[in-house]
Design an enzyme around this catalytic site. Sequence first.
Site, PDB file in Angstrom:
ATOM      1  CG  ASP A  97      16.117 -70.003   8.282  1.00 58.24           C
ATOM      2  OD1 ASP A  97      16.104 -68.810   9.029  1.00 58.24           O
ATOM      3  OD2 ASP A  97      17.104 -70.805   8.501  1.00 58.24           O
ATOM      4  CD  GLU A 119      22.083 -68.572   5.348  1.00 61.21           C
ATOM      5  OE1 GLU A 119      23.081 -68.358   5.832  1.00 61.21           O
ATOM      6  OE2 GLU A 119      20.854 -68.544   5.831  1.00 61.21           O
ATOM      7  CD  GLU A 133      13.842 -70.962  12.307  1.00 57.76           C
ATOM      8  OE1 GLU A 133      13.712 -69.993  13.161  1.00 57.76           O
ATOM      9  OE2 GLU A 133      13.637 -72.110  12.751  1.00 57.76           O
ATOM     10  CG  HIS A 214      18.199 -67.792  19.709  1.00 57.14           C
ATOM     11  ND1 HIS A 214      19.364 -68.124  19.234  1.00 57.14           N
ATOM     12  CD2 HIS A 214      17.483 -67.931  18.444  1.00 57.14           C
ATOM     13  CE1 HIS A 214      19.640 -67.999  17.919  1.00 57.14           C
ATOM     14  NE2 HIS A 214      18.466 -67.834  17.443  1.00 57.14           N
ATOM     15  NE  ARG A 216       9.961 -68.964  16.985  1.00 59.97           N
ATOM     16  CZ  ARG A 216       9.037 -68.545  17.479  1.00 59.97           C
ATOM     17  NH1 ARG A 216       7.885 -69.095  18.130  1.00 59.97           N
ATOM     18  NH2 ARG A 216       8.683 -67.232  17.253  1.00 59.97           N
ATOM     19  CG  HIS A 246      16.796 -64.449  22.065  1.00 58.61           C
ATOM     20  ND1 HIS A 246      15.508 -64.213  21.973  1.00 58.61           N
ATOM     21  CD2 HIS A 246      17.223 -64.314  20.609  1.00 58.61           C
ATOM     22  CE1 HIS A 246      15.007 -63.850  20.902  1.00 58.61           C
ATOM     23  NE2 HIS A 246      16.135 -63.906  20.174  1.00 58.61           N
TER      24      HIS A 246
END
Length: 378
Positions: A97, A119, A133, A214, A216, A246
């Site tokens: 993604d 996936e 994503e 991590h 967003r 990260h």
Amino acid sequence: MSKTILIVFGTRPEAIKLFPVVHALKAEGRFRVVTCVSAQHRGMLDQVLEIAEIAPDHDLDLMKPDQTLDGLTAALLTGLGTVMDAEKPDWVIVQGDTATAMAGALAAYYRKLPVAHVEAGLRSHNIYHPWPEEVNRKIIGTIAALHFAPTETSAAALKAENVDPDTIHVTGNTVIDALQWVTKRIEGEPALASGLAEIEARFAGKRIIGVTSHRRENFGGGLESIARAVRRIAQRSDVALVFPVHPNPNVRKVMDAELSGLGNVAMIEPLDYPNFARLIAISEIMLTDSGGVQEEAPALGKPVLVMRETTERPEGVAAGTARLVGTEEDVIVTEIFTLLDDKAAYSAMARAHNPFGDGQAARRIVELLGNVRQSQTR
């Protein structure tokens, strides 16, 4: 004449989940395999390439500090398009993604090249969680000619979107293939996963909790709440938290401000793949907002607390291997303490069946690519 398969990826998770496919395609011998990396994540990507012994045929090296999503997407489209024009592949494979995966699928579509999506079918049904994503996945799902769904749940999500059932194949998740491969490598070469030896010695006798964060959508208040929760958990004398932080400045500045100087919190640099597998193995619990950890940790019998409001991997929640806890400080602390203090609650999660595969996903994907008729790709 052998089919040319162009495999496109750019981040560490993509590399982990695609290197078993690269290996399986090359071992088959019926395909001309071309790899192209965008280097959307440069350093972390290179770690996986090294351990998997993959030398990319094309490296776009697109990583720039603080680049915008639209700037990255534009660079990906033109860069990947140039590679496709030169290689003229019969198939383009993308995974998951990321912006690289979405742009790879779109660049292939512009050239009427068939796309295979590894996936496929993961859905949270909220376009802002995970962001961006969820929309990337939906775009790829619209374009792909073959959908390699990891589970029946993800296959059902595609069918609900009116994707042709004949193009959907349940293969299992290639992350299990990768985890089994690297675990076997570590057994033969223990030095590959020796990077945590000092921390293991430092925290001997303590119950280790592995932490990753991590996302967003958690930037700002969510990360601050997560950091406060970690600080409170660290007040227990019987635990230690190992936190590969990260490199994104939005993550580091929050964690440094809240967690620096705590004796039983090890904030370390991101781990290469063998050492991350080792972290899961030595942890009692994984506390994460990552997607891949929700699949990897159950394969090693470790409960996962997911610091998100939604997940595109509901199979883990349904099976009992994962639990959504969100980012609210009190909830995270309560859920961690429950697993630490209630043996029955811990055992129920640790012993639950991992729904994400048996380590044979890459083999199934290669068989499907080998058997597909050209008439099915247009």
